[in-house]
Scaffold this motif. Structure first.
Motif, mmCIF file in Angstrom:
data_model
loop_
_atom_site.group_PDB
_atom_site.id
_atom_site.type_symbol
_atom_site.label_atom_id
_atom_site.label_comp_id
_atom_site.label_asym_id
_atom_site.label_seq_id
_atom_site.Cartn_x
_atom_site.Cartn_y
_atom_site.Cartn_z
ATOM 1 N N VAL A 231 9.760 1.583 -8.031
ATOM 2 C CA VAL A 231 9.747 1.070 -7.134
ATOM 3 C C VAL A 231 8.337 1.238 -6.641
ATOM 4 O O VAL A 231 8.444 1.115 -5.825
ATOM 5 C CB VAL A 231 10.675 3.268 -6.439
ATOM 6 C CG1 VAL A 231 9.689 3.661 -5.039
ATOM 7 C CG2 VAL A 231 11.723 3.294 -6.194
ATOM 8 N N ASP A 232 7.623 1.840 -7.483
ATOM 9 C CA ASP A 232 6.247 1.588 -7.420
ATOM 10 C C ASP A 232 5.865 0.287 -7.172
ATOM 11 O O ASP A 232 4.855 -0.433 -6.460
ATOM 12 C CB ASP A 232 5.292 2.267 -7.752
ATOM 13 C CG ASP A 232 5.739 4.009 -7.769
ATOM 14 O OD1 ASP A 232 5.565 4.592 -7.043
ATOM 15 O OD2 ASP A 232 5.098 4.891 -9.065
ATOM 16 N N ASN A 233 6.683 -0.987 -7.811
ATOM 17 C CA ASN A 233 6.268 -1.777 -8.128
ATOM 18 C C ASN A 233 7.136 -2.651 -7.488
ATOM 19 O O ASN A 233 7.630 -3.835 -7.904
ATOM 20 C CB ASN A 233 6.072 -2.167 -9.433
ATOM 21 C CG ASN A 233 5.218 -1.521 -10.780
ATOM 22 O OD1 ASN A 233 4.372 -2.394 -10.252
ATOM 23 N ND2 ASN A 233 5.128 -0.885 -11.387
ATOM 24 N N GLN A 234 8.491 -2.390 -6.208
ATOM 25 C CA GLN A 234 9.015 -3.329 -6.161
ATOM 26 C C GLN A 234 8.156 -4.361 -4.653
ATOM 27 O O GLN A 234 8.966 -5.530 -5.304
ATOM 28 C CB GLN A 234 9.078 -2.476 -4.572
ATOM 29 C CG GLN A 234 10.656 -3.061 -3.234
ATOM 30 C CD GLN A 234 11.595 -1.734 -2.900
ATOM 31 O OE1 GLN A 234 11.130 -0.987 -2.982
ATOM 32 N NE2 GLN A 234 12.715 -2.224 -1.854
ATOM 33 N N ARG A 235 7.042 -4.813 -4.008
ATOM 34 C CA ARG A 235 6.559 -5.209 -3.666
ATOM 35 C C ARG A 235 5.877 -6.395 -4.762
ATOM 36 O O ARG A 235 6.660 -7.541 -4.771
ATOM 37 C CB ARG A 235 4.772 -4.793 -2.862
ATOM 38 C CG ARG A 235 4.661 -5.808 -2.203
ATOM 39 C CD ARG A 235 3.396 -5.559 -1.643
ATOM 40 N NE ARG A 235 3.825 -3.995 -0.393
ATOM 41 C CZ ARG A 235 3.253 -4.013 0.207
ATOM 42 N NH1 ARG A 235 1.594 -3.873 -0.188
ATOM 43 N NH2 ARG A 235 3.731 -2.928 1.011
ATOM 44 N N ASN A 236 5.418 -6.563 -5.821
ATOM 45 C CA ASN A 236 4.621 -6.922 -6.909
ATOM 46 C C ASN A 236 6.413 -8.026 -7.550
ATOM 47 O O ASN A 236 6.460 -9.362 -7.608
ATOM 48 C CB ASN A 236 4.291 -6.964 -8.029
ATOM 49 C CG ASN A 236 3.307 -5.966 -7.269
ATOM 50 O OD1 ASN A 236 2.667 -6.415 -6.855
ATOM 51 N ND2 ASN A 236 2.973 -5.147 -8.369
ATOM 52 N N LEU A 237 7.751 -7.286 -7.650
ATOM 53 C CA LEU A 237 8.680 -7.779 -7.488
ATOM 54 C C LEU A 237 9.581 -8.816 -7.181
ATOM 55 O O LEU A 237 10.051 -9.976 -7.568
ATOM 56 C CB LEU A 237 10.236 -6.885 -7.826
ATOM 57 C CG LEU A 237 9.792 -5.616 -9.903
ATOM 58 C CD1 LEU A 237 10.615 -4.790 -9.767
ATOM 59 C CD2 LEU A 237 9.436 -6.545 -10.563
#
Length: 341
Positions: free
Chosen positions: A275-281
């Motif tokens: 969830v924390d790295n959703q933007r990077n994914l």
């Protein structure tokens, strides 16, 4: 002697249970005891049971003197066993099934006759027994009798009698006038009475014709109830098994709780990282898409890979060769479709 509190309780308990069983048996068979129960048992044959049941009363001159102990079928006849006490039953006694209440309860009425006592081993024959009169048969006979009457002649006879006694005293004339009115009423209602009696006759006939279907209906109902009972047992077993399964699952979860708790915590941490790295994914997926499209175009023309190298050979190396001046005019640009540079 030792007090009861110091004795072995096991023999005392066994003796107490035996005494309780004996007292219960004595209470259950009290009627057969020689002192408080007893009596003499006789049997009688009837053409039909007529609603007489076990424990029905036995009366002599309207007084209860015993009860019916058994009603069974014996070679096409109904054999009734009854026990009486303190009453004399003669060898010519008569037994009849009588109506006790309007609700249909029956009792056995005994008329003690004869010069000698009735032998208990000898069954009272059907010649000395009676059953209640059949109401259906009575309606049928009434219908046939009424159908044979000539109501017109009966009414005419009553009118002639009234005319003959017209000069008699007033009381006699009023009685005869009443007879005349009765004859007119009977004559006017003759068709309706005939239809009513014919209808009752047809009804009894229909019920008799449908007796087999009624029996089949009762048998089918019995089968249905038996099937429902079996299904009830199957559902009961299913619920019991489900309850046992739920207990086993609860025990399994409790036993594996120490192992499941760290695994669930690790899964929660992994989910939180995603969830924390959703933007990077999302950005990585957006970038990988065009790259894989170009790679697919390069390797999708056959068993080779298309490639284009620009600037590997400088223009000075191509001077005085057939390829002199064959370099792109505007830097390294891939060739366009159709073979144009």
């Amino acid at each position: 002697m030792k007090p009861i509190t110091e004795r072995n309780p096991v023999p005392i308990a066994v003796i107490g249970l035996v005494l309780l069983l004996v007292l219960g048996l004595v209470a259950y068979r009290a009627d057969d005891l020689p002192v408080i129960g007893g009596g003499t048992t006789y049997t009688a044959h009837f053409n039909e049971a007529a609603g007489l049941n076990t424990s029905s009363e036995v009366r002599v001159a309207g007084v209860k003197v015993g009860e019916v102990t058994k009603v069974e079928l014996d070679r096409g006849k109904v054999k009734v066993s009854f026990r009486v006490k303190d009453v004399w039953i003669g060898n010519a006694s008569h037994a009849a099934i009588a109506i006790q209440t309007l609700l249909g309860d029956k009792y056995l009425a005994i008329t003690p006759l004869g010069g000698a006592a009735q032998d208990p081993d000898q069954t009272i024959p059907v010649e000395r027994t009676d059953e209640p009169y059949d109401v259906t048969q009575a309606f049928q006979e009434l219908g046939r009798t009424t159908g044979q009457l000539d109501t017109a002649k009966v009414a005419e006879s009553l009118r002639v009698i009234s005319a003959t006694f017209k000069d008699t005293p007033a009381d006699v004339r009023r009685a005869l006038d009443g007879m005349t009115a009765l004859s007119k009423t009977i004559s006017s209602r003759d068709d309706r009475l005939a239809r009513l009696l014919q209808g009752s006759d047809r009804l009894t006939g229909t019920l008799a014709d449908q007796n087999g279907q009624f029996e089949a209906l009762l048998r089918d109902g019995n089968l249905l109830l038996e099937e429902l009972r079996l299904r009830r047992e199957a559902i009961h077993r299913l619920l019991v098994a489900t309850r046992a399964l739920s207990r086993e699952l609860v025990g399994l979860v409790r036993d594996a709780e120490d192992d499941l708790r760290p695994m669930l915590r690790s899964l929660d941490r992994v989910t939180q990282i995603l969830v924390d790295n959703q933007r990077n994914l999302d950005k990585a997926l957006a970038t990988v898409g065009p790259y894989y499209r170009v790679v697919n175009n390069a390797v999708g023309n056959g068993r080779w890979t298309d490639g284009y190298l620009c600037g590997l050979i400088t223009p000075e190396l191509l001077k005085d060769t057939p390829y002199d001046g064959n370099t792109p005019p505007e830097g390294c640009m891939p060739p366009k479709a159709g073979g144009e540079n």
